[in-house]
Design a protein around this motif. Structure first.
Motif, PDB file in Angstrom:
ATOM      1  N   LYS A 102      29.589  35.888  46.867  1.00 32.74           N
ATOM      2  CA  LYS A 102      30.204  35.438  45.475  1.00 32.74           C
ATOM      3  C   LYS A 102      31.453  36.705  45.311  1.00 32.74           C
ATOM      4  O   LYS A 102      31.169  37.710  45.411  1.00 32.74           O
ATOM      5  N   GLU A 104      34.234  37.459  42.711  1.00 32.06           N
ATOM      6  CA  GLU A 104      34.689  37.582  41.349  1.00 32.06           C
ATOM      7  C   GLU A 104      35.890  38.060  41.329  1.00 32.06           C
ATOM      8  O   GLU A 104      36.256  39.507  41.673  1.00 32.06           O
ATOM      9  N   SER A 105      37.156  37.473  40.622  1.00 26.51           N
ATOM     10  CA  SER A 105      38.326  38.142  40.464  1.00 26.51           C
ATOM     11  C   SER A 105      38.215  38.905  39.172  1.00 26.51           C
ATOM     12  O   SER A 105      38.192  38.192  38.104  1.00 26.51           O
ATOM     13  N   HIS A 111      38.984  42.528  43.226  1.00 24.52           N
ATOM     14  CA  HIS A 111      37.799  41.521  43.285  1.00 24.52           C
ATOM     15  C   HIS A 111      36.604  42.505  43.416  1.00 24.52           C
ATOM     16  O   HIS A 111      36.554  43.526  43.794  1.00 24.52           O
ATOM     17  N   THR A 112      35.333  41.686  42.993  1.00 19.03           N
ATOM     18  CA  THR A 112      34.258  42.109  43.008  1.00 19.03           C
ATOM     19  C   THR A 112      33.482  41.061  44.022  1.00 19.03           C
ATOM     20  O   THR A 112      33.385  40.030  43.614  1.00 19.03           O
TER      21      THR A 112
END
Length: 122
Positions: A102, A104-105, A111-112
């Motif tokens: 996954k 995430e921005s 990002h993460t």
């Protein structure tokens, strides 16, 4: 392609169970059968917070190179940095993805990434 050699910002280790089955007869008597001595379904959840877009892309590329959740792979030593082997059953180094990473921005270029892995014991 190898798994990205980035130290995770957090790890969650979930110990699996030894292969077993249980059967309950109509009388209510339960019988348990031990199938072996290997611990199965050990999971390692990794989070890589605030990494660059290029680093986040490495996870996407790696996931595709191992054909998603199909092939297994080794983890680099950076993955275990700060984790003592004596405290966990990490005496193996074959993993596969439990699900797609996954990404995430957080903001432009940052990002993460969250990765869920399952140990391959055979």
């Amino acid at each position: 392609m190898t798994f990205p050699a980035i130290q995770p910002t957090s790890r969650t280790w979930t110990m699996g169970e030894i292969g077993q089955g249980n059967f309950t007869a109509a009388s209510g008597v339960e019988v348990r059968v031990l199938y072996g001595s290997n611990v199965l379904n050990q999971r390692l959840e990794l989070s890589f917070a605030n990494i660059t877009e290029a680093q986040a892309t490495e996870f996407d590329t790696h996931y595709a190179s191992v054909r998603g959740t199909f092939d297994y792979f080794s983890l680099p030593t950076a993955t275990y940095a700060g984790m003592t082997a004596a405290g966990f059953r990490t005496n193996f180094n074959r993993w596969r993805y439990a699900e797609p990473p996954k990404i995430e921005s957080v903001q432009t270029g940052v990002h993460t990434v969250s990765v869920s892995l399952v140990a391959v014991t055979s």
